[in-house]
Design an enzyme around this catalytic site. Structure first.
Site, PDB file in Angstrom:
ATOM      1  N   ARG A 122      -5.794  -4.284   6.202  1.00 21.04           N
ATOM      2  CA  ARG A 122      -5.917  -5.302   5.070  1.00 21.04           C
ATOM      3  C   ARG A 122      -4.957  -6.327   4.062  1.00 21.04           C
ATOM      4  O   ARG A 122      -3.897  -6.615   4.746  1.00 21.04           O
ATOM      5  CB  ARG A 122      -4.856  -3.910   4.280  1.00 21.04           C
ATOM      6  CG  ARG A 122      -4.240  -4.425   2.502  1.00 21.04           C
ATOM      7  CD  ARG A 122      -3.816  -3.785   1.164  1.00 21.04           C
ATOM      8  NE  ARG A 122      -4.476  -1.895   1.296  1.00 21.04           N
ATOM      9  CZ  ARG A 122      -4.713  -1.273   0.019  1.00 21.04           C
ATOM     10  NH1 ARG A 122      -3.160  -1.080  -0.761  1.00 21.04           N
ATOM     11  NH2 ARG A 122      -5.650  -0.673   0.150  1.00 21.04           N
ATOM     12  N   GLN A 145     -12.055   4.359   0.005  1.00 18.79           N
ATOM     13  CA  GLN A 145     -11.436   4.131  -1.497  1.00 18.79           C
ATOM     14  C   GLN A 145     -12.822   4.966  -1.534  1.00 18.79           C
ATOM     15  O   GLN A 145     -12.990   6.198  -2.492  1.00 18.79           O
ATOM     16  CB  GLN A 145     -11.382   2.868  -2.227  1.00 18.79           C
ATOM     17  CG  GLN A 145     -10.320   4.018  -3.943  1.00 18.79           C
ATOM     18  CD  GLN A 145      -9.849   4.446  -3.634  1.00 18.79           C
ATOM     19  OE1 GLN A 145      -8.727   4.287  -3.371  1.00 18.79           O
ATOM     20  NE2 GLN A 145     -10.104   5.871  -4.617  1.00 18.79           N
ATOM     21  N   THR A 164      -3.005   3.881   1.327  1.00 18.61           N
ATOM     22  CA  THR A 164      -3.914   3.700   2.280  1.00 18.61           C
ATOM     23  C   THR A 164      -3.284   4.173   3.484  1.00 18.61           C
ATOM     24  O   THR A 164      -3.237   4.511   5.391  1.00 18.61           O
ATOM     25  CB  THR A 164      -4.409   2.765   2.238  1.00 18.61           C
ATOM     26  OG1 THR A 164      -4.884   2.541   0.825  1.00 18.61           O
ATOM     27  CG2 THR A 164      -5.405   2.146   3.470  1.00 18.61           C
ATOM     28  N   TRP A 171      -6.591  -3.716 -13.689  1.00 21.13           N
ATOM     29  CA  TRP A 171      -7.179  -4.774 -14.533  1.00 21.13           C
ATOM     30  C   TRP A 171      -6.434  -6.017 -13.787  1.00 21.13           C
ATOM     31  O   TRP A 171      -6.937  -7.380 -13.685  1.00 21.13           O
ATOM     32  CB  TRP A 171      -6.853  -5.088 -15.812  1.00 21.13           C
ATOM     33  CG  TRP A 171      -7.573  -4.150 -16.916  1.00 21.13           C
ATOM     34  CD1 TRP A 171      -8.639  -3.425 -16.722  1.00 21.13           C
ATOM     35  CD2 TRP A 171      -6.573  -3.699 -17.814  1.00 21.13           C
ATOM     36  NE1 TRP A 171      -8.615  -2.112 -17.194  1.00 21.13           N
ATOM     37  CE2 TRP A 171      -8.051  -2.428 -18.554  1.00 21.13           C
ATOM     38  CE3 TRP A 171      -5.596  -3.984 -18.858  1.00 21.13           C
ATOM     39  CZ2 TRP A 171      -7.874  -1.696 -19.511  1.00 21.13           C
ATOM     40  CZ3 TRP A 171      -5.679  -3.319 -20.017  1.00 21.13           C
ATOM     41  CH2 TRP A 171      -6.433  -2.479 -20.441  1.00 21.13           C
ATOM     42  N   ASP A 225     -10.649   0.679 -12.989  1.00 23.62           N
ATOM     43  CA  ASP A 225      -8.972   0.500 -11.754  1.00 23.62           C
ATOM     44  C   ASP A 225      -8.297  -0.190 -12.138  1.00 23.62           C
ATOM     45  O   ASP A 225      -8.367  -0.648 -13.657  1.00 23.62           O
ATOM     46  CB  ASP A 225      -9.407   0.163 -10.815  1.00 23.62           C
ATOM     47  CG  ASP A 225      -8.642  -0.037  -9.643  1.00 23.62           C
ATOM     48  OD1 ASP A 225      -7.802  -0.120  -9.241  1.00 23.62           O
ATOM     49  OD2 ASP A 225      -9.405  -1.107  -8.593  1.00 23.62           O
ATOM     50  N   HIS A 281     -13.409  -2.417  -0.544  1.00 20.08           N
ATOM     51  CA  HIS A 281     -12.149  -0.782  -0.543  1.00 20.08           C
ATOM     52  C   HIS A 281     -13.680   0.296   0.171  1.00 20.08           C
ATOM     53  O   HIS A 281     -13.547   1.293  -0.965  1.00 20.08           O
ATOM     54  CB  HIS A 281     -11.710  -0.902  -1.317  1.00 20.08           C
ATOM     55  CG  HIS A 281     -10.608   0.086  -1.628  1.00 20.08           C
ATOM     56  ND1 HIS A 281     -10.445   0.534   0.264  1.00 20.08           N
ATOM     57  CD2 HIS A 281      -9.301   0.351  -2.200  1.00 20.08           C
ATOM     58  CE1 HIS A 281      -8.821   0.856   0.060  1.00 20.08           C
ATOM     59  NE2 HIS A 281      -8.819   1.389  -1.141  1.00 20.08           N
ATOM     60  N   ARG A 331      -8.088   9.893   0.411  1.00 18.86           N
ATOM     61  CA  ARG A 331      -7.717   9.735   1.164  1.00 18.86           C
ATOM     62  C   ARG A 331      -7.792   9.693   2.221  1.00 18.86           C
ATOM     63  O   ARG A 331      -8.492   8.666   3.767  1.00 18.86           O
ATOM     64  CB  ARG A 331      -6.828   8.626   0.621  1.00 18.86           C
ATOM     65  CG  ARG A 331      -7.318   7.652  -0.877  1.00 18.86           C
ATOM     66  CD  ARG A 331      -8.562   6.993  -0.513  1.00 18.86           C
ATOM     67  NE  ARG A 331      -7.856   5.988   0.576  1.00 18.86           N
ATOM     68  CZ  ARG A 331      -7.999   4.895   0.305  1.00 18.86           C
ATOM     69  NH1 ARG A 331      -6.977   4.054  -0.815  1.00 18.86           N
ATOM     70  NH2 ARG A 331      -6.782   3.885   1.479  1.00 18.86           N
ATOM     71  N   CYS A 351      -8.946   4.790  -8.861  1.00 22.84           N
ATOM     72  CA  CYS A 351      -8.294   4.591  -7.408  1.00 22.84           C
ATOM     73  C   CYS A 351      -6.653   4.985  -7.045  1.00 22.84           C
ATOM     74  O   CYS A 351      -5.736   5.207  -6.543  1.00 22.84           O
ATOM     75  CB  CYS A 351      -8.558   3.895  -6.206  1.00 22.84           C
ATOM     76  SG  CYS A 351      -7.904   1.959  -6.688  1.00 22.84           S
ATOM     77  N   SER A 388      -5.467  -6.691 -10.296  1.00 20.90           N
ATOM     78  CA  SER A 388      -5.691  -7.008  -8.674  1.00 20.90           C
ATOM     79  C   SER A 388      -4.477  -7.226  -8.212  1.00 20.90           C
ATOM     80  O   SER A 388      -4.253  -8.253  -8.548  1.00 20.90           O
ATOM     81  CB  SER A 388      -6.800  -7.268  -7.989  1.00 20.90           C
ATOM     82  OG  SER A 388      -7.537  -5.759  -8.388  1.00 20.90           O
ATOM     83  N   SER A 431       0.304  -0.881  -0.122  1.00 23.20           N
ATOM     84  CA  SER A 431      -0.174   0.547  -0.034  1.00 23.20           C
ATOM     85  C   SER A 431       0.503   1.514  -0.347  1.00 23.20           C
ATOM     86  O   SER A 431       1.953   1.783   0.721  1.00 23.20           O
ATOM     87  CB  SER A 431      -0.743   0.218   1.497  1.00 23.20           C
ATOM     88  OG  SER A 431      -1.344   1.174   1.482  1.00 23.20           O
ATOM     89  N   THR A 432       0.403   2.581  -0.973  1.00 19.40           N
ATOM     90  CA  THR A 432       0.836   3.436  -0.995  1.00 19.40           C
ATOM     91  C   THR A 432      -0.016   4.988   0.070  1.00 19.40           C
ATOM     92  O   THR A 432       0.429   4.750   1.420  1.00 19.40           O
ATOM     93  CB  THR A 432       1.693   4.024  -2.020  1.00 19.40           C
ATOM     94  OG1 THR A 432       2.440   3.247  -2.647  1.00 19.40           O
ATOM     95  CG2 THR A 432       2.218   5.602  -2.053  1.00 19.40           C
TER      96      THR A 432
END
Ligand code: CP
Ligand code: NVA
Length: 310
Positions: free
Chosen positions: A105, A135, A57, A229, A227, A132, A294, A267, A231, A54-55
């Site tokens: 998370r 977000q 969050t 393609w 978002d 999420h 955020r 996001c 995850s 994560s960056t």
């Protein structure tokens, strides 16, 4: 305003609760922009469990918590016993003795649900494979800032039927937002969440459309959203996914089928195949406002769950 103990999904949050969180986010944003000292959380602490990267969050939550006077502990996947040597239940019971909040998370959505079941303190879902919510709160705040309202707007999602989309699907109709979803047939959202979105849009007299044709999907859209393609956790499907999403890139060409003043949201993190640079770095793109928001929305959630939102 009353809130349930946790924020696991916006499905269980009412329109009024979501609006309250957005108001609170705006208030916190104003205070923070003015560098006004506001530290109601002195003496409070929060464990932040991250089983995935994560960056936004991580940084928004740590920064926001510090501003509010509280302390946060980043617990990466190798930092605690969870997942290797200790159960979710025992982890939740122990962290509840130290901390006032737990943010997590995770991969399986049932993991964050289990943490919430056993934790004595509020648990915040910081992304699971299914939802999420943090977000989408930031997205609604950003849309409200740019359009001055939410009700009556049309959001078009073009991309994967994933966790971020699911969070729109369980909340948009309640807020009077129309949702047009375009995904390749094999990458449709979860079927139970599709049923929920259909029922909710009937109840609230909004539109819910599901198609595999991007041009059809963006018709009448005020906002086009996409978002990744692929995850987190789907790395092995990378090549098959890139192939399946061919033709789904958001471009000015595609936007010609939307409303003339359409805005673009994502996001992040973003890859070029999802949206070209022309759109991503244009005036249409509100992705960096979205990222900034955020911070204020997670701060509002923290304050509301701790009943410090008066
Ligand atoms: N949008 C989002 O949740 O980004 P991070 O994965 O960087 O937290
Ligand atoms: N759908 C993406 C969102 C990342 C913020 C993922 O789950 O990896």
């Amino acid at each position: 305003m009353e809130f349930e103990k946790d924020l696991i999904t916006l499905k269980s949050y009412s329109k009024e609760q979501i609006q309250h969180l957005l108001e609170l986010s705006s208030n916190v944003k104003q205070k923070m922009k003015k560098k006004e000292l506001y530290q109601p959380l002195k003496g409070y602490s929060m464990s932040m469990i991250f089983q995935k990267r994560s960056t936004r969050t991580r940084v928004s939550t740590e920064t926001g918590m510090a501003y509010l006077g509280g302390h946060s502990l980043f617990l990466g996947k190798d930092d605690i016993q969870l997942g290797k040597n200790e159960s979710l239940k025992d982890t939740a019971l122990v962290l509840s003795r130290f901390n006032d909040l737990i943010l997590a998370r995770v991969f399986a959505h049932s993991d964050v649900e289990e943490l919430a079941t056993h934790s004595k303190v509020p648990v915040i879902n910081a992304l699971s494979d299914t939802y999420h919510p943090l977000q989408i709160l930031a997205d609604y705040l950003t849309i409200r800032e740019h359009f001055g309202k939410l009700e009556g707007l049309t959001i078009a999602w073009v991309g994967d039927g994933n966790n971020v989309l699911h969070s729109f699907m369980v909340s948009a109709a309640k807020l009077g937002i129309n949702l047009r979803v375009t995904t390749p047939h094999n990458f449709r959202p979860n079927s139970e969440i599709i049923d929920y979105a259909k029922t909710s849009s009937n109840e609230h007299n909004t539109e819910f459309l599901l198609t595999d044709d991007p041009k059809e999907g963006v018709k009448g859209a005020d906002i086009i959203v996409t978002d990744t393609w692929v995850s987190m956790g789907q790395d092995e499907e990378y090549e098959a996914r890139i192939k399946a999403f061919n033709g789904y890139q958001v471009t000015e060409e595609l936007g010609k089928f939307a409303n003339p003043n359409w805005k673009f949201m994502h996001c992040l993190p973003r890859k070029q195949h999802e949206v070209n640079d022309e759109v991503f770095y244009s005036k249409r793109s509100i992705v960096f406002d979205e990222a900034e928001n955020r911070m204020y929305t997670v701060m509002a959630v923290i304050l509301a769950l701790l009943r410090m939102d008066k």
